[in-house]
Design an enzyme around this catalytic site. Structure first.
Site, PDB file in Angstrom:
ATOM      1  N   CYS A   2       0.853  -1.238   0.059  1.00  7.89           N
ATOM      2  CA  CYS A   2      -0.025   0.157   0.189  1.00  7.89           C
ATOM      3  C   CYS A   2       0.884   1.381  -0.061  1.00  7.89           C
ATOM      4  O   CYS A   2       2.014   1.162   0.500  1.00  7.89           O
ATOM      5  CB  CYS A   2      -0.730  -0.039   1.201  1.00  7.89           C
ATOM      6  SG  CYS A   2      -1.919  -1.563   1.132  1.00  7.89           S
ATOM      7  N   ARG A  27       4.732   0.559  -6.142  1.00  2.91           N
ATOM      8  CA  ARG A  27       4.985  -0.320  -5.122  1.00  2.91           C
ATOM      9  C   ARG A  27       4.000  -1.549  -5.139  1.00  2.91           C
ATOM     10  O   ARG A  27       4.038  -2.421  -4.610  1.00  2.91           O
ATOM     11  CB  ARG A  27       4.353   0.417  -3.681  1.00  2.91           C
ATOM     12  CG  ARG A  27       5.388   1.621  -3.307  1.00  2.91           C
ATOM     13  CD  ARG A  27       4.622   2.486  -2.285  1.00  2.91           C
ATOM     14  NE  ARG A  27       4.688   1.975  -1.050  1.00  2.91           N
ATOM     15  CZ  ARG A  27       5.453   1.981   0.043  1.00  2.91           C
ATOM     16  NH1 ARG A  27       6.390   2.895  -0.083  1.00  2.91           N
ATOM     17  NH2 ARG A  27       5.405   1.555   1.142  1.00  2.91           N
ATOM     18  N   TRP A  74      -3.056  -2.595  -1.584  1.00 12.44           N
ATOM     19  CA  TRP A  74      -2.629  -4.034  -2.079  1.00 12.44           C
ATOM     20  C   TRP A  74      -3.348  -5.168  -1.036  1.00 12.44           C
ATOM     21  O   TRP A  74      -2.913  -4.931   0.205  1.00 12.44           O
ATOM     22  CB  TRP A  74      -1.126  -4.095  -1.881  1.00 12.44           C
ATOM     23  CG  TRP A  74      -0.455  -5.397  -2.615  1.00 12.44           C
ATOM     24  CD1 TRP A  74      -0.067  -5.584  -3.686  1.00 12.44           C
ATOM     25  CD2 TRP A  74      -0.143  -6.436  -1.656  1.00 12.44           C
ATOM     26  NE1 TRP A  74       0.513  -6.847  -3.524  1.00 12.44           N
ATOM     27  CE2 TRP A  74       0.456  -7.480  -2.460  1.00 12.44           C
ATOM     28  CE3 TRP A  74      -0.277  -6.662  -0.250  1.00 12.44           C
ATOM     29  CZ2 TRP A  74       0.830  -8.801  -2.181  1.00 12.44           C
ATOM     30  CZ3 TRP A  74       0.211  -8.189   0.134  1.00 12.44           C
ATOM     31  CH2 TRP A  74       0.812  -9.098  -0.766  1.00 12.44           C
ATOM     32  N   ASN A 100      -1.407   1.579   5.990  1.00 13.06           N
ATOM     33  CA  ASN A 100      -0.680   0.504   5.525  1.00 13.06           C
ATOM     34  C   ASN A 100      -0.328  -0.406   6.690  1.00 13.06           C
ATOM     35  O   ASN A 100      -0.103   0.100   7.677  1.00 13.06           O
ATOM     36  CB  ASN A 100       0.905   1.286   5.201  1.00 13.06           C
ATOM     37  CG  ASN A 100       0.541   1.986   3.919  1.00 13.06           C
ATOM     38  OD1 ASN A 100      -0.476   1.757   3.273  1.00 13.06           O
ATOM     39  ND2 ASN A 100       1.767   2.396   3.304  1.00 13.06           N
ATOM     40  N   GLY A 101      -0.148  -1.634   6.549  1.00 11.72           N
ATOM     41  CA  GLY A 101       0.131  -2.542   7.546  1.00 11.72           C
ATOM     42  C   GLY A 101      -1.198  -3.634   7.613  1.00 11.72           C
ATOM     43  O   GLY A 101      -1.799  -3.549   7.043  1.00 11.72           O
ATOM     44  N   GLU A 490      18.631 -16.506  -9.359  1.00 18.31           N
ATOM     45  CA  GLU A 490      18.023 -14.992  -9.576  1.00 18.31           C
ATOM     46  C   GLU A 490      17.370 -14.950 -10.975  1.00 18.31           C
ATOM     47  O   GLU A 490      16.381 -14.069 -11.114  1.00 18.31           O
ATOM     48  CB  GLU A 490      19.178 -14.022  -9.271  1.00 18.31           C
ATOM     49  CG  GLU A 490      19.016 -12.584  -9.642  1.00 18.31           C
ATOM     50  CD  GLU A 490      17.608 -11.895  -8.912  1.00 18.31           C
ATOM     51  OE1 GLU A 490      17.260 -12.438  -7.972  1.00 18.31           O
ATOM     52  OE2 GLU A 490      17.366 -10.720  -9.211  1.00 18.31           O
ATOM     53  N   LYS A 494      13.744 -13.892 -11.919  1.00 19.79           N
ATOM     54  CA  LYS A 494      13.493 -12.703 -12.737  1.00 19.79           C
ATOM     55  C   LYS A 494      12.345 -12.907 -13.886  1.00 19.79           C
ATOM     56  O   LYS A 494      11.491 -12.321 -14.121  1.00 19.79           O
ATOM     57  CB  LYS A 494      14.585 -11.926 -13.580  1.00 19.79           C
ATOM     58  CG  LYS A 494      15.623 -11.262 -12.770  1.00 19.79           C
ATOM     59  CD  LYS A 494      15.045 -10.003 -12.461  1.00 19.79           C
ATOM     60  CE  LYS A 494      14.345  -9.937 -11.023  1.00 19.79           C
ATOM     61  NZ  LYS A 494      14.998  -9.849  -9.916  1.00 19.79           N
ATOM     62  N   GLU A 497       8.725 -13.956 -12.344  1.00 16.41           N
ATOM     63  CA  GLU A 497       7.947 -12.771 -11.570  1.00 16.41           C
ATOM     64  C   GLU A 497       7.259 -11.643 -12.629  1.00 16.41           C
ATOM     65  O   GLU A 497       6.452 -11.124 -12.457  1.00 16.41           O
ATOM     66  CB  GLU A 497       8.665 -11.962 -10.413  1.00 16.41           C
ATOM     67  CG  GLU A 497       9.842 -11.057 -10.772  1.00 16.41           C
ATOM     68  CD  GLU A 497      10.333 -10.309  -9.824  1.00 16.41           C
ATOM     69  OE1 GLU A 497       9.936  -9.968  -8.876  1.00 16.41           O
ATOM     70  OE2 GLU A 497      11.755 -10.320 -10.004  1.00 16.41           O
ATOM     71  N   HIS A 513      19.322 -35.068 -10.616  1.00 12.70           N
ATOM     72  CA  HIS A 513      18.609 -35.763  -9.513  1.00 12.70           C
ATOM     73  C   HIS A 513      17.090 -35.336  -9.598  1.00 12.70           C
ATOM     74  O   HIS A 513      16.452 -35.587  -8.476  1.00 12.70           O
ATOM     75  CB  HIS A 513      19.049 -35.134  -8.199  1.00 12.70           C
ATOM     76  CG  HIS A 513      20.700 -35.687  -8.044  1.00 12.70           C
ATOM     77  ND1 HIS A 513      21.114 -37.103  -7.691  1.00 12.70           N
ATOM     78  CD2 HIS A 513      21.866 -35.144  -8.155  1.00 12.70           C
ATOM     79  CE1 HIS A 513      22.376 -37.023  -7.623  1.00 12.70           C
ATOM     80  NE2 HIS A 513      22.783 -35.806  -7.872  1.00 12.70           N
ATOM     81  N   LYS A 612       6.302  -3.812  -4.414  1.00 12.59           N
ATOM     82  CA  LYS A 612       7.988  -3.504  -4.329  1.00 12.59           C
ATOM     83  C   LYS A 612       8.424  -3.707  -2.878  1.00 12.59           C
ATOM     84  O   LYS A 612       9.236  -4.234  -2.648  1.00 12.59           O
ATOM     85  CB  LYS A 612       8.060  -2.125  -4.875  1.00 12.59           C
ATOM     86  CG  LYS A 612       9.502  -1.693  -4.980  1.00 12.59           C
ATOM     87  CD  LYS A 612      10.264  -2.656  -5.829  1.00 12.59           C
ATOM     88  CE  LYS A 612      11.838  -2.241  -5.897  1.00 12.59           C
ATOM     89  NZ  LYS A 612      12.518  -3.124  -6.591  1.00 12.59           N
TER      90      LYS A 612
HETATM   91  O1  M6R Z   1      13.405  -4.764  -0.353  1.00  8.65           O
HETATM   92  P1  M6R Z   1      14.066  -6.168  -0.311  1.00  8.65           P
HETATM   93  O2  M6R Z   1      15.238  -6.206  -0.729  1.00  8.65           O
HETATM   94  O3  M6R Z   1      14.028  -6.502   1.262  1.00  8.65           O
HETATM   95  O4  M6R Z   1      13.234  -7.023  -0.829  1.00  8.65           O
HETATM   96  C1  M6R Z   1      12.910  -8.616  -0.906  1.00  8.65           C
HETATM   97  C2  M6R Z   1      12.321  -8.906  -1.861  1.00  8.65           C
HETATM   98  O5  M6R Z   1      10.997  -8.764  -1.784  1.00  8.65           O
HETATM   99  C3  M6R Z   1      12.796  -8.761  -3.287  1.00  8.65           C
HETATM  100  O6  M6R Z   1      14.026  -8.846  -3.446  1.00  8.65           O
HETATM  101  C4  M6R Z   1      11.685  -9.224  -4.467  1.00  8.65           C
HETATM  102  O7  M6R Z   1      12.206 -10.781  -4.399  1.00  8.65           O
HETATM  103  C5  M6R Z   1      12.017  -8.528  -6.032  1.00  8.65           C
HETATM  104  N1  M6R Z   1      10.988  -8.084  -6.066  1.00  8.65           N
HETATM  105  C6  M6R Z   1      12.428  -9.674  -6.875  1.00  8.65           C
HETATM  106  O8  M6R Z   1      12.906  -9.034  -7.939  1.00  8.65           O
END
Ligand code: M6R
Length: 617
Positions: A2, A27, A74, A100-101, A490, A494, A497, A513, A612
């Site tokens: 949010c 966000r 959100w 938020n929260g 990673e 990428k 997501e 395996h 985000k």
């Molecule tokens: O702000 P942070 O680095 O703590 O966030 C952690 C994850 O939420 C963040 O890296 C997330 O996996 C990314 N969106 C991936 O691209």
């Protein structure tokens, strides 16, 4: 997650709020809303969908007022819908609130309010809070007690468990707004007779760079002519005004089609900024000022535990290789969310390193608090200056990547690795587990990384062609060994997501395996196969994929002739020391995911269901 923006001053609040909400779109959100306060009248407009939908909705409606609040939601409690969108009003319309929260005990509170004849129009925990505040307020009035809006908020918050960043208005005090924080960040921007409140600085910086970061348990009452700060125990606090060094062009796209692309291209600059002033090429001097107070503890550590989530966790895995190679200090990497719910063993002298781009990730923050309770020295590696993690850790190193707006982390990853490399190098040198020659050669190599990334970025067109070939796949496999195993993870993250293609990252040797069963002529297998000590082994893994007709895309060192003969497609990258190879090998993977997502028509910067800054646990 949010987003919050609120305004009080002489300007038309509507314009400030809409612009602010647009700045917060990165966000991730599913609905948006605003409340405009005009003397005793409050107009609330909200809808499921985008900020642009909200703008269309209010076209012919009354949007006047110099005070207001806006929110992007959100969903946590209750599906994305018009009625669950914020702002929420209390039943008798005394209080308007954005939040938020998560209010963890909202269900119990709701039941007790229902017994007091409170009716609810949404499924949210936020509406419960609005009604709770109102209940406290009206009860006091009924008993002929004097009560301010702040006091009602304070009393209500004392019965709440959970996290909140709140902006609240009360119709009896229409010239004031209240901001309260616990666990969810709030920043107040201060200008001439006007105040801006937001969940991060991005909606504020075009108006002012003077800000106050609220601390947990702070409650601020803000009017056009001043701000009054107390904590939840009613103790007066002196606001600490800081200057933020964030420029508007850093949060704009500057001609790029997406923030993600801009941020991928920013990596040479971002990495140079990470080591600028800390690492000197000529004198081979390296000093991380933020670690000054804890350097001896780090050097003498018996164990290092790295905690993080998502991409930052992948950077942490690279850190594990770096610390073990350069310092010989046993290093473990934990998902913050797992670490905090286990009974982790922390002994005297253990160091916990928390990595986070946003500095606000709820699980990472909770892991830090737990590690501190257990007696660990906690060091933060963060990007967002002034965020919660740097404020809750004993020491730390900022990555200086600049604002990362795209939900998919790119420059955060490479700058986090740069910081971890420098940390491991300085400890290794101090402990003599890294020789001066090795250290000097690493300094030289690290200096060349930005230039080499620029060379890789020039291959965008070639990568785009490969993206075109595999864009319709439904599955994919990413393989790497050693330092490149976390890069495989990673790369897979990428792709999944932002393009919604199922992708798995694996250590190349583990393929046999299990995952090998998935390989057929439709399966793209992306192999990180640069020249290092496992080069021969990775060739064998590529052969295994080839034998099962998988589509092989290999990231190889420039001039590689052997893999060229086996792979379907190769992307050549410049040579670097194997310990720095993650910084180069991840670049083609970022571009590949980006182009695939664009070709599939996905919302690259705001992928579905993602946020985000993940401020809920
Ligand atoms: O702000 P942070 O680095 O703590 O966030 C952690 C994850 O939420 C963040 O890296 C997330 O996996 C990314 N969106 C991936 O691209």
């Amino acid at each position: 997650m949010c987003g919050i923006v609120a305004y009080i001053g002489e300007k038309e609040a509507f314009k400030v709020l809409i612009k602010g909400l647009k700045r917060l779109e990165y966000r991730g959100y599913d609905s948006a809303g605003i409340a405009l306060i005009n003397n005793k009248e409050t107009n609330i407009y909200k809808c499921q969908g985008k900020v642009s939908d909200l703008e269309n909705m209010v076209k012919d409606l009354d949007i006047s007022g110099n005070i207001g609040m806006g929110h992007t939601r959100w969903a946590t409690h209750g599906e994305p819908s018009d009625k669950n969108a914020h702002p929420h009003e209390s039943m008798n319309k005394y209080f308007t609130i954005i939040h938020n929260g998560i209010i963890e005990n909202y269900s119990k509170l709701r039941k007790s309010l229902e017994k007091e004849n409170y009716k609810f129009t949404s499924e949210t925990d936020t509406e419960v809070l609005a009604n709770l505040i109102e209940y406290v307020y009206l009860k006091a009035k009924k008993e002929k007690k004097t009560i301010s809006a702040r006091e009602a908020v304070r009393t209500a918050l004392n019965s709440v468990n959970g996290a909140y960043g709140l902006v609240i208005s009360c119709k009896d005090f229409p010239e004031k707004i209240i901001a309260a924080r616990k666990g969810s960040p709030l920043v107040i921007g201060i200008s001439n007779n006007e105040y801006f409140i937001a969940s991060d600085a991005s909606p504020i910086i075009e108006y002012t760079n003077s800000v106050i970061y609220l601390n947990d348990d702070d409650i601020a009452v803000i009017g056009k002519n001043g701000l009054n700060l107390k904590n939840i125990k009613n103790i007066i606090k002196t606001p600490h005004i800081q200057k933020i060094d964030l420029k508007l062009d850093e949060i704009e796209k500057n001609g790029y089609e997406h923030y993600m692309l801009k941020e991928i291209y920013e990596q040479p600059r971002a990495i140079s900024d990470t080591y600028r002033g800390r690492l000197n090429y000529e004198s081979k001097f390296l000093r991380l000022g933020g670690l000054h107070n804890v350097f001896k503890n780090l050097k003498d550590a018996k164990k290092i535990i790295i905690v993080a989530c998502g991409t930052s966790w992948h950077a942490g895995l690279v850190g594990e290789y770096l610390f073990e190679d350069f310092t010989r200090i046993p290093t473990e990497v934990e998902y913050a969310s797992e670490f905090r719910y286990r009974k982790p063993i922390i002994n005297k002298g253990d160091i916990v390193i928390a990595i986070s781009q946003s500095g606000e990730t709820a699980d990472t923050l909770a892991a830090i608090r737990m590690a501190k309770k257990l007696g660990a020295i906690v060091i933060g590696v963060c990007n967002v200056v002034g965020s919660s993690i740097p404020r809750e850790t004993f020491a730390g190193v900022y990555t200086h990547a600049g604002p990362e707006i795209g939900v998919a982390s790119t420059k955060a990853f490479t700058t986090q690795i740069t910081v971890l490399t420098m940390m491991a190098m300085s400890v290794g040198l101090a402990n003599k587990t890294l020789s001066k020659e090795q250290f000097n050669s690493l300094v030289e190599e690290l200096y060349l990384i930005p230039k080499k990334i620029t060379q890789i970025l020039k291959k965008a067109e070639q990568i785009q062609k490969i993206a075109h070939i595999i864009k319709d796949s439904t599955n994919s496999l990413y393989l790497g060994r050693g330092y490149l195993f976390p890069v495989a993870l990673e790369g897979a993250l990428k792709l999944k997501e932002i393009s919604y293609i199922h992708a798995e990252g694996y250590p190349a040797a583990e393929m046999k395996h299990g995952p090998i069963a998935l390989i057929d002529e439709k399966m793209p297998v992306i192999v990180l196969a640069t020249k290092d000590k496992s080069y021969e082994k990775i060739i064998s893994n590529i052969e295994e994929v080839k034998a099962r007709k998988g589509i092989i895309i290999a990231i190889v060192t420039e001039g590689d002739e052997s893999i060229k003969k086996i792979a379907d497609h190769i992307i050549e990258i410049p040579y670097t020391d194997f310990s720095l190879a993650p910084l180069l090998t991840v670049i083609p993977l970022q571009l590949l995911s980006y182009y695939i997502a664009v070709m599939r028509g996905c919302n690259v910067d705001q992928p579905r269901n993602l946020a985000k800054s993940v401020t809920v646990e």
